[in-house]
Design an enzyme around this catalytic site. Structure first.
Site, PDB file in Angstrom:
ATOM      1  N   SER A  59       4.802 -10.746  -0.188  1.00  0.00           N
ATOM      2  CA  SER A  59       6.117 -11.056  -0.604  1.00  0.00           C
ATOM      3  C   SER A  59       6.727 -12.560  -0.415  1.00  0.00           C
ATOM      4  CB  SER A  59       6.986 -10.313   0.156  1.00  0.00           C
ATOM      5  OG  SER A  59       7.169 -10.731   1.690  1.00  0.00           O
ATOM      6  N   GLN A  63      -3.458 -11.680   5.489  1.00  0.00           N
ATOM      7  CA  GLN A  63      -1.992 -11.644   6.551  1.00  0.00           C
ATOM      8  C   GLN A  63      -2.372 -10.333   7.132  1.00  0.00           C
ATOM      9  OE1 GLN A  63       1.661 -13.577   4.894  1.00  0.00           O
ATOM     10  NE2 GLN A  63       0.442 -12.791   3.053  1.00  0.00           N
ATOM     11  N   ASN A  64      -3.074  -9.449   6.377  1.00  0.00           N
ATOM     12  CA  ASN A  64      -3.157  -8.172   7.045  1.00  0.00           C
ATOM     13  C   ASN A  64      -4.167  -7.905   8.341  1.00  0.00           C
ATOM     14  OD1 ASN A  64      -1.727  -7.650   4.755  1.00  0.00           O
ATOM     15  ND2 ASN A  64      -3.613  -6.774   3.656  1.00  0.00           N
ATOM     16  N   ASN A 105       1.016  -8.988  -8.103  1.00  0.00           N
ATOM     17  CA  ASN A 105       2.096  -8.148  -7.094  1.00  0.00           C
ATOM     18  C   ASN A 105       2.549  -6.860  -7.732  1.00  0.00           C
ATOM     19  OD1 ASN A 105       2.743  -8.384  -4.435  1.00  0.00           O
ATOM     20  ND2 ASN A 105       4.825  -9.131  -4.822  1.00  0.00           N
ATOM     21  N   LEU A 106       3.219  -6.170  -7.027  1.00  0.00           N
ATOM     22  CA  LEU A 106       4.222  -5.179  -7.651  1.00  0.00           C
ATOM     23  C   LEU A 106       5.285  -5.465  -8.468  1.00  0.00           C
ATOM     24  CD1 LEU A 106       3.892  -1.948  -7.696  1.00  0.00           C
ATOM     25  CD2 LEU A 106       5.535  -1.928  -5.767  1.00  0.00           C
ATOM     26  N   GLU A 107       5.865  -6.646  -7.835  1.00  0.00           N
ATOM     27  CA  GLU A 107       6.959  -7.083  -8.429  1.00  0.00           C
ATOM     28  C   GLU A 107       7.171  -8.913  -8.304  1.00  0.00           C
ATOM     29  OE1 GLU A 107       9.825  -5.109  -6.225  1.00  0.00           O
ATOM     30  OE2 GLU A 107       8.981  -5.965  -4.282  1.00  0.00           O
ATOM     31  N   HIS A 135      -3.701 -13.580  10.631  1.00  0.00           N
ATOM     32  CA  HIS A 135      -2.617 -12.854  11.734  1.00  0.00           C
ATOM     33  C   HIS A 135      -3.183 -12.055  12.654  1.00  0.00           C
ATOM     34  CE1 HIS A 135       1.036 -13.740   8.602  1.00  0.00           C
ATOM     35  NE2 HIS A 135       0.672 -14.674   9.101  1.00  0.00           N
ATOM     36  N   ASP A 191      -5.332  -4.820   9.339  1.00  0.00           N
ATOM     37  CA  ASP A 191      -6.341  -3.887   8.977  1.00  0.00           C
ATOM     38  C   ASP A 191      -7.515  -4.368   8.701  1.00  0.00           C
ATOM     39  OD1 ASP A 191      -6.545  -4.035   5.957  1.00  0.00           O
ATOM     40  OD2 ASP A 191      -4.698  -3.583   5.770  1.00  0.00           O
TER      41      ASP A 191
HETATM   42  N1  APR Z   1       0.404  -3.350  -5.337  1.00  0.00           N
HETATM   43  C1  APR Z   1       0.839  -4.689  -5.204  1.00  0.00           C
HETATM   44  N2  APR Z   1       1.958  -4.910  -4.605  1.00  0.00           N
HETATM   45  C2  APR Z   1       2.742  -4.269  -3.637  1.00  0.00           C
HETATM   46  C3  APR Z   1       2.330  -2.867  -3.617  1.00  0.00           C
HETATM   47  C4  APR Z   1       1.120  -2.180  -4.471  1.00  0.00           C
HETATM   48  N3  APR Z   1       0.958  -1.006  -4.550  1.00  0.00           N
HETATM   49  N4  APR Z   1       3.263  -2.315  -2.865  1.00  0.00           N
HETATM   50  C5  APR Z   1       3.996  -3.153  -2.282  1.00  0.00           C
HETATM   51  N5  APR Z   1       3.650  -4.261  -2.746  1.00  0.00           N
HETATM   52  C6  APR Z   1       4.140  -5.624  -2.790  1.00  0.00           C
HETATM   53  C7  APR Z   1       5.865  -5.872  -2.381  1.00  0.00           C
HETATM   54  O1  APR Z   1       6.451  -5.899  -3.848  1.00  0.00           O
HETATM   55  C8  APR Z   1       5.868  -6.924  -1.624  1.00  0.00           C
HETATM   56  O2  APR Z   1       6.155  -8.190  -2.511  1.00  0.00           O
HETATM   57  O3  APR Z   1       3.456  -6.250  -1.424  1.00  0.00           O
HETATM   58  C9  APR Z   1       4.585  -7.150  -0.868  1.00  0.00           C
HETATM   59  C10 APR Z   1       4.712  -6.802   0.676  1.00  0.00           C
HETATM   60  O4  APR Z   1       5.367  -7.715   1.215  1.00  0.00           O
HETATM   61  P1  APR Z   1       5.619  -7.598   2.877  1.00  0.00           P
HETATM   62  O5  APR Z   1       6.189  -6.180   3.356  1.00  0.00           O
HETATM   63  O6  APR Z   1       6.514  -8.514   3.325  1.00  0.00           O
HETATM   64  O7  APR Z   1       4.424  -7.996   3.545  1.00  0.00           O
HETATM   65  P2  APR Z   1       3.657  -9.553   3.727  1.00  0.00           P
HETATM   66  O8  APR Z   1       3.845 -10.140   2.881  1.00  0.00           O
HETATM   67  O9  APR Z   1       2.126  -9.102   3.745  1.00  0.00           O
HETATM   68  O10 APR Z   1       4.195 -10.098   4.847  1.00  0.00           O
HETATM   69  C11 APR Z   1       3.659 -11.111   5.528  1.00  0.00           C
HETATM   70  O11 APR Z   1       5.127 -10.560   7.484  1.00  0.00           O
HETATM   71  O12 APR Z   1       5.759  -9.456   9.390  1.00  0.00           O
HETATM   72  C12 APR Z   1       4.813 -10.204   8.735  1.00  0.00           C
HETATM   73  O13 APR Z   1       2.792 -10.179  10.045  1.00  0.00           O
HETATM   74  C13 APR Z   1       3.269  -9.741   9.098  1.00  0.00           C
HETATM   75  O14 APR Z   1       1.622 -10.116   7.993  1.00  0.00           O
HETATM   76  C14 APR Z   1       2.839 -10.016   7.734  1.00  0.00           C
HETATM   77  C15 APR Z   1       3.699 -10.974   7.155  1.00  0.00           C
END
Ligand code: APR
Length: 233
Positions: A173, A93-94, A197-199, A111, A96
């Site tokens: 997330s 979904q990234n 995941n982190l949590e 994405h 980058d």
């Molecule tokens: N290691 C592992 N997991 C991590 C770390 C880490 N160092 N830091 C954060 N996380 C986890 C967080 O706990 C969270 O559950 O990564 C997740 C990031 O969640 P989001 O910020 O919601 O990102 P993502 O799930 O990629 O979002 C999905 O939403 O806004 C849109 O298009 C955007 O692609 C994105 C989509």
């Protein structure tokens, strides 16, 4: 060894330790910016300059020399090298390019990509490493899937998921569909599902195994263990 088919879904969490902000954390991108303004087509029509400035900022950030793949990206590239590109697919979904920088070849950017733009009229996609100035060419938009738009590669993704032995979600997330629904789809096809995941994410209870901690630590150790198990088979 029997080579399994592995589908990996990555989200912003895998790139957090490379210095890129996630979306939903405190100080995350969606805390400082209004999604409707910068990540919808309606927002783009209302104020294209604001939207270009937002993606110009992210594109600049991504190209800072400090932003590099971390051990999580590198270990996934190693997994692909060891098992072959036909057996390891990264759905990200990234926006980058850290998976590519790490050496991964089979990457589906559902994405879109920050380092690409496209012509709205012709659909033609171009590499882009610089700031975009809307007034120079009003037809050029970021090659980013905004809210309300259809993600890319969906047919290929569901095909890969249906044929997978493992579905591994990393650093996401579980808030945003369709990616948030992949675990359920994988379960319906009898795929082994793992959350790294982190949590715990919103979809935590749908995964058959889970490991929590920073991606730079848990992903390399998970990959090493998987490779060890496979070579013992
Ligand atoms: N290691 C592992 N997991 C991590 C770390 C880490 N160092 N830091 C954060 N996380 C986890 C967080 O706990 C969270 O559950 O990564 C997740 C990031 O969640 P989001 O910020 O919601 O990102 P993502 O799930 O990629 O979002 C999905 O939403 O806004 C849109 O298009 C955007 O692609 C994105 C989509």
């Amino acid at each position: 060894m029997a080579i399994p088919k592995i589908v990996v879904l990555t989200g912003a969490g895998i790139s957090a330790e490379s210095g890129l902000a996630t979306f939903r954390a405190q100080n995350g991108l969606w805390e400082g910016h209004n999604v409707n303004d910068v990540a919808t087509y309606e927002g783009y029509l209302r104020d294209p300059i604001l939207v270009h400035n937002f993606y110009n900022m992210l594109r600049n950030q991504l190209q800072q020399p400090t932003v590099k793949p971390n051990p999580a990206h590198l270990s996934l590239a190693e997994l692909e090298t060891k098992l072959g590109s036909d057996n390891v697919t990264i759905i990200t979904q990234n926006v980058d390019n850290l998976h590519e920088q790490a050496g991964s070849k089979n990457v589906l950017h559902m994405h879109g990509e920050l380092l690409k733009v496209r012509n709205e009229k012709t659909g033609q996609i171009f590499d882009c490493y610089q700031d975009i100035c809307y007034t120079d060419n009003k037809l050029i938009r970021p090659h980013i899937v905004w809210f309300g738009e259809i993600p890319l590669y969906m047919e290929q993704i569901y095909q890969q998921l249906a044929q997978a032995d493992y579905f591994i979600a990393i650093g996401t997330s579980g808030h945003v569909y369709p990616a948030a629904g992949f675990v359920q789809f994988a379960n319906e096809y009898g795929v082994k599902t793992i959350e790294l995941n982190l949590e715990p994410s919103l979809k935590e209870n749908q995964f058959s195994s889970k490991i929590y901690g920073p991606a730079s630590q848990i992903v390399p150790s998970f990959v090493a263990q998987l490779l060890a198990e496979l070579s013992a088979d």
